[in-house]
Design an enzyme around this catalytic site. Structure first.
Site, PDB file in Angstrom:
ATOM      1  N   LYS A 161      15.445   7.101   4.524  1.00  0.00           N
ATOM      2  CA  LYS A 161      15.316   6.280   5.740  1.00  0.00           C
ATOM      3  C   LYS A 161      13.849   5.854   5.808  1.00  0.00           C
ATOM      4  O   LYS A 161      12.969   6.517   5.262  1.00  0.00           O
ATOM      5  CB  LYS A 161      15.666   7.086   6.996  1.00  0.00           C
ATOM      6  CG  LYS A 161      17.093   7.606   7.047  1.00  0.00           C
ATOM      7  CD  LYS A 161      17.502   8.054   8.458  1.00  0.00           C
ATOM      8  CE  LYS A 161      16.901   9.359   8.892  1.00  0.00           C
ATOM      9  NZ  LYS A 161      17.452   9.864  10.182  1.00  0.00           N
TER      10      LYS A 161
ATOM     11  N   GLY B  33       7.409   3.961   7.241  1.00  0.00           N
ATOM     12  CA  GLY B  33       6.135   3.319   7.572  1.00  0.00           C
ATOM     13  C   GLY B  33       5.872   3.200   9.065  1.00  0.00           C
ATOM     14  O   GLY B  33       4.760   3.455   9.536  1.00  0.00           O
ATOM     15  N   GLU B  34       6.886   2.813   9.820  1.00  0.00           N
ATOM     16  CA  GLU B  34       6.663   2.553  11.250  1.00  0.00           C
ATOM     17  C   GLU B  34       6.571   3.853  12.058  1.00  0.00           C
ATOM     18  O   GLU B  34       5.698   3.985  12.919  1.00  0.00           O
ATOM     19  CB  GLU B  34       7.772   1.665  11.830  1.00  0.00           C
ATOM     20  CG  GLU B  34       8.299   0.564  10.916  1.00  0.00           C
ATOM     21  CD  GLU B  34       7.320  -0.537  10.589  1.00  0.00           C
ATOM     22  OE1 GLU B  34       6.389  -0.768  11.368  1.00  0.00           O
ATOM     23  OE2 GLU B  34       7.492  -1.170   9.523  1.00  0.00           O
TER      24      GLU B  34
ATOM     25  N   ILE C 168      12.871  12.388   0.996  1.00  0.00           N
ATOM     26  CA  ILE C 168      11.546  11.868   0.684  1.00  0.00           C
ATOM     27  C   ILE C 168      11.426  11.682  -0.826  1.00  0.00           C
ATOM     28  O   ILE C 168      11.601  12.624  -1.595  1.00  0.00           O
ATOM     29  CB  ILE C 168      10.458  12.826   1.220  1.00  0.00           C
ATOM     30  CG1 ILE C 168      10.566  12.951   2.742  1.00  0.00           C
ATOM     31  CG2 ILE C 168       9.066  12.348   0.806  1.00  0.00           C
ATOM     32  CD1 ILE C 168      10.496  11.643   3.522  1.00  0.00           C
TER      33      ILE C 168
ATOM     34  N   GLY D 211       0.770  -1.239   0.000  1.00  0.00           N
ATOM     35  CA  GLY D 211       0.000   0.000   0.000  1.00  0.00           C
ATOM     36  C   GLY D 211       0.802   1.291   0.000  1.00  0.00           C
ATOM     37  O   GLY D 211       0.306   2.332  -0.410  1.00  0.00           O
TER      38      GLY D 211
HETATM   39 MO1  MOS Z   1       5.412  -3.944   9.115  1.00  0.00          MO
HETATM   40  S1  MOS Z   1       4.841  -4.512  11.024  1.00  0.00           S
HETATM   41  O1  MOS Z   1       7.044  -4.296   9.210  1.00  0.00           O
HETATM   42  O2  MOS Z   1       4.455  -4.761   8.067  1.00  0.00           O
END
Ligand code: MOS
Length: 747
Positions: free
Chosen positions: A710, A713-714, A638, A477
Site C-alpha cells: 500500500k 509517501g503521503e 514493505i 526520490g
Molecule cells: Mo505527491 S503530492 O502525489 O507528489
C-alpha cells in the site's frame, strides 16, 4: 508466489540501485544535458499582480552581448493548441493552466511574462534585467483572511454531486452541537512551498519542425508527453519527454507550468536547444504550492468518549484562472466511527498562481484540523488521546460502508506508544520538565487512499541471463527503480544485480504520474505481470532444453536464481540462458499491462500511519525543539525497509517544517511574496530534526496489488503537524491553531 525468494528479496534493505550514480554526479538531471548549440534562457516575472502589459521594451536587452531573442506575448509564435480554445481571449473560470505569452494579461505577481535567450547563462541573466514593461494595473485581491467568506463550491462538485468534493452529510447535520462534551475551533494552515532540492528545469529541443524532445523535471513523462502533444498539435509519438532523475518534487511536477511552454516556444523561435532552470525565488510562485487553508471543526462526544458528531469546513486558496482542489476533508468522513459527519469544502480564487498537490495533498492540511480537534476533545473528556481514538475505532469504512482491505492502525498505535514512551506522558499540560524545558507528548494519525492505477512494463530477458525492464514512470526520490528491481527479482527469480530497471522516458511503456503514493502498487503490478508472462513463455520453451518439463504446470515450478526447477524434484532443472539458447533466441521481449480488478472495489483501501512526538518547549523564549519522533506505518508489505524508512524520515521532516517553520507570506499591498529564499522561508535543517524512529506493520494487502503493498509517501507526512501541535499543548497548555508554531505564539 515464490515464497522462498520472497523472504530473501522483498523487504531487504537493498541499497539504491542508482545511489552510486547520484552521489558521484553521474546521474543526469534535466538541466545537465549538454546538447550541441545549446543556448540559455531566463524568465522574467511580472512585477504587478493584476492588469495588462501595455508595452514591452526589449531594445536594451537585445543590444546586450550574446542575446539571441527576447520573447513575450508581443512576438511569441502562436501555440497551436491554444488556438482551439473555446475562449480565445479569456481563460475560462474553473479552468485551465496559464498559457505562456498568450496575451497581455497578468494574473499574479511573478507570472512569467518574457523569456530572454542568450549564448551563456550569465548573459541571459544580465539581459533579463534590461527588459522593461509598462503596465495597466488593476486592483488585486490576495488576502485570504479578508476574503474567506467568498469561498465557492468547486465546479467539479457543482457538476457532479457524487464528487468527493461535494457537500457530505452522514446522519444529522451539526449533531455535535447537542453532545455532552463539545469542541469547536478554527485552524489555519499557511501557504507552503514544495521547494525540492532540484530547481525546476527544462531543456527543450526541436529536432525538426514537428519533433520535440524535452528533458524536463516532471513527475510523469507520459502525461507531459500528452500535454505537449496537445499543446503543439503533434502526434504523441513526435514528442519525447525524458526525466531520468528528479531531485525531489513533492508534487510540483504533477502539473505543466508556463515556464516549460516558454522554453519550448523559445527553442522553436531561435531554432536551437534551450535550457531553462528556474531560480530558487521562482520556485515560490511559478510551480505551485500547498494552498493557504482555513478550517473549522466542531466535534462532540458522549461523556464516555464516543464521538456523536463531526462537522468540518475547509476553504482552500486557488487562482482566478484555474480551479485547484484537494481532499482536505476526506479523512474526516472515514477515520472515526461517528454516526453523524458533515463536511463542506470550498475554494477561494485570488490573484495568485495556481496551487498544486504537495505531499499528503489535502489530507496533510485536513489532518492538522481533525487530529488537533481529536486531541482537544480528548482533553475536554479527560481521556488519553490514544484511548479516545481506540474508543472510536472503526472496523469498516463508515463513509463507503465497505470493509477495509487491510487496516492495522491499532498495531501502529501500540508500537508507537511503546517506542515513544507514552506512559511517561502527563495528562495535565505542563506536568513534565527536563531542566528548564517543558516536556510534552503528542500524537496524530494519518491516512491516505491506497491507490493503484494502470501501467505497462516491458521486460527483455537476454541470452546472458540478465533482464532489462522499462517503464515511463519517474522516480522523484523514493527509490522506485530499486523497489522495482526487488519486485522483479522475486517474481522472475533473477538476482537483483542482474536486473536493470530503466525509467523516466516517454518512449517506454505507459505509466501514470508518480503521485498519490501509487507508484509501487501501479508499476510494481505491471512488473509482476510482465514477469509472469515471461515465465509462461519460458515454460512453453523449456522442454526444448529439458524434456522432463514437457507436461509441467506453472504451479509445479520454482523460478529462482536464473533457472527453473520442478518443486517436487529439484534436481530437474534448466537455466533461462539454456532455454533461450536451445530455442535459438537472443532474448524474450514482452510488454505486459496490469490494472486493478473490480473485485478490489468491494473494499475500502487506505494506508495508515501514526506519528508520536516528544517536544521540549522553553517557557521563556517559546522555542520548540522536537526531541524525538516515532512513526509507525501500515503500508502493506514493505518492499525495501531502507528506502521505505527514508520515505518516513523525509515525510516527518516535512511535517516538522509544516508544524514549526514553513510560512509563505504575501505582502498584500503588492500581492507579492516576501518569503522567497531559504533565509526567510525556513525549512527544517539537520539541527531541527531529531532522532526519528520508524516502524512498519509490514503485513501484506493482496486486495490492493499482487505484491501486497500500500502507498507510503503521503502518510509519511499526514498527521505529523498535529502531533507536534498536540505535544506543544501537552507541554505548555497553549493550543496553537495557526501554523507554523513559532515562538511568538507561545510567549
Ligand atoms: Mo505527491 S503530492 O502525489 O507528489
Amino acid at each position: 508466489m515464490n515464497k522462498l525468494f520472497f523472504d530473501k528479496v522483498i523487504g531487504d534493505p537493498l541499497n539504491r540501485v542508482d545511489g552510486r550514480m547520484k552521489v558521484t554526479g553521474a546521474a543526469k538531471y534535466s538541466a545537465e544535458y549538454q546538447l550541441p548549440n545549446l543556448v540559455h534562457a531566463v524568465v522574467v516575472p511580472s512585477t504587478i499582480t493584476k492588469g495588462r502589459i501595455k508595452s514591452v521594451d526589449s531594445k536594451a536587452a537585445l543590444r546586450s552581448p550574446g542575446v539571441l531573442a527576447v520573447i513575450s506575448h508581443e512576438n511569441a509564435i502562436k501555440v497551436p493548441g491554444n488556438a482551439d480554445n473555446e475562449h480565445p481571449t479569456e481563460p475560462p473560470t474553473g479552468g485551465q493552466p496559464l498559457r505562456a505569452f498568450y496575451n497581455n494579461k497578468v494574473y499574479f505577481n511573478g507570472q512569467p511574462i518574457a523569456i530572454v535567450i542568450a549564448d551563456t547563462l550569465e548573459r541571459a541573466q544580465y539581459a533579463a534585467g534590461l527588459v522593461k514593461f509598462e503596465y495597466d494595473q488593476d486592483k488585486h485581491v490576495t488576502d485570504f483572511e479578508l476574503n474567506k467568506g467568498k469561498g465557492v463550491l468547486p465546479e467539479k462538485a457543482k457538476k457532479d454531486p457524487k464528487s468527493s468534493l461535494a457537500d457530505y452529510d452522514r446522519g444529522v447535520v451539526d449533531a455535535y452541537k447537542t453532545a455532552a462534551v463539545t469542541v469547536e475551533a478554527e485552524y489555519i494552515h499557511p501557504t507552503e512551498v514544495h521547494n525540492p532540492m532540484e530547481l525546476q528545469a527544462i531543456t527543450a529541443y526541436w529536432e525538426t519542425d514537428d519533433k520535440l524532445t524535452v528533458y524536463d523535471k516532471v513527475q510523469g513523462t507520459k502525461p507531459t508527453q500528452q500535454a505537449f502533444a496537445k499543446e503543439w498539435n503533434l502526434p504523441v509519438q513526435n514528442v519525447k519527454v525524458i526525466s531520468e532523475f528528479v531531485g525531489g518534487a513533492f508534487g510540483n511536477g504533477l502539473h505543466n507550468w508556463p515556464h516549460e511552454t516558454a522554453a519550448i516556444i523559445a527553442a522553436k523561435m531561435v531554432k536551437r536547444p534551450v535550457k531553462l532552470m528556474l531560480r530558487r525565488e521562482h520556485m515560490f510562485y511559478m510551480v505551485g504550492y500547498r494552498p493557504y487553508t482555513w478550517q473549522q471543526i466542531g466535534m462532540g462526544a458522549s461523556a464516555d468518549g464516543k464521538i456523536t458528531g463531526i462537522s468540518h469546513i475547509a476553504i482552500g486558496q486557488t487562482s482566478t484562472y484555474e480551479e485547484f482542489t484537494e481532499s482536505t476533508v476526506q479523512q474526516t468522513k472515514m477515520m472515526y466511527a461517528s454516526p453523524n459527519v458533515s463536511t463542506r469544502y470550498r475554494i477561494l480564487p485570488l490573484d495568485v498562481s495556481t496551487p498544486i498537490w504537495m505531499r499528503g495533498p489535502g489530507e496533510a492540511t485536513g489532518a492538522f484540523a481533525l487530529e488537533c480537534a481529536m486531541d482537544e476533545l480528548a482533553f475536554a473528556l479527560n481521556m488519553d488521546p490514544i484511548q479516545f481514538r481506540l474508543a472510536n475505532y472503526t472496523d469498516e469504512d463508515p463513509e463507503k460502508k465497505l470493509p477495509w482491505s487491510t487496516k492495522y492502525l491499532k498495531e501502529c498505535l501500540e508500537v508507537g506508544a511503546e517506542k515513544i514512551g507514552w506512559s511517561k506522558r502527563s495528562m495535565k499540560p505542563g506536568g513534565l520538565r527536563a531542566g528548564e524545558w517543558l516536556v510534552g507528548y503528542g500524537m496524530g494519525v494519518g491516512t491516505f487512499g491506497a491507490h493503484r492505477g494502470a501501467a505497462a512494463v516491458r521486460g527483455r530477458l537476454l541470452a546472458n541471463g540478465t533482464i532489462i525492464f522499462q517503464s515511463a514512470v519517474t522516480d522523484i526520490g523514493p527509490g522506485t527503480g530499486t523497489a522495482m528491481v526487488q519486485i522483479a527479482s522475486e517474481h522472475i527469480g533473477i538476482a537483483p544485480d542482474k536486473i536493470t530497471f530503466q525509467l523516466g522516458n516517454s518512449d517506454f511503456p505507459q505509466a501514470p504520474n508518480q503521485g498519490g503514493s501509487a507508484t509501487v502498487a501501479t508499476v510494481g503490478s505491471a512488473v509482476v505481470a510482465t514477469c509472469n508472462a515471461i515465465k509462461e513463455k519460458l515454460l512453453t520453451m523449456a522442454p526444448t532444453a529439458e524434456k522432463r518439463f514437457a507436461n509441467a504446470k506453472m504451479e509445479e515450478i520454482l523460478f529462482d536464481n536464473g533457472q527453473m526447477s520442478l518443486l517436487k524434484s529439484p534436481s530437474i532443472k534448466v537455466s533461462y540462458t539454456n532455454i533461450l539458447k536451445k530455442n535459438s533466441l537472443t532474448e524474450i521481449d514482452i510488454i505486459q499491462d496490469a490494472k486493478p480488478d473490480d473485485e478490489s472495489n468491494k473494499y475500502s483501501k487506505y494506508s495508515f500511519s501514526v506519528h508520536f512526538v516528544q517536544v521540549h518547549v522553553h517557557p521563556t523564549t517559546g522555542q520548540v525543539k522536537v526531541n524525538k519522533v516515532v512513526t509507525c506505518a501500515d503500508a502493506g508489505k514493505i518492499v525495501n525497509k531502507k528506502t521505505a524508512g527514508n520515505q518516513l524520515i523525509g515525510g516527518v521532516t516535512g511535517g516538522i517544517g509544516m508544524a514549526l517553520m514553513e510560512d509563505a507570506i504575501i505582502d498584500h499591498r503588492f500581492g507579492r511574496y516576501i518569503t522567497k529564499d531559504f533565509a526567510d522561508y525556513h525549512v527544517p535543517v539537520h539541527a531541527d530534526v531529531p532522532q526519528i524512529e520508524v516502524y512498519f506493520v509490514d503485513k501484506p494487502d493482496y486486495i490492493v496489488d499482487p505484491m501486497g503493498t500500500k502507498g507510503l509517501g503521503e502518510i509519511a507526512i499526514i498527521g505529523v503537524a498535529p502531533a507536534v501541535a498536540n505535544a506543544v499543548f501537552n507541554a505548555t497548555g497553549k493550543r496553537i491553531r495557526q501554523l507554523p508554531i513559532t515562538p511568538d505564539k507561545l510567549i
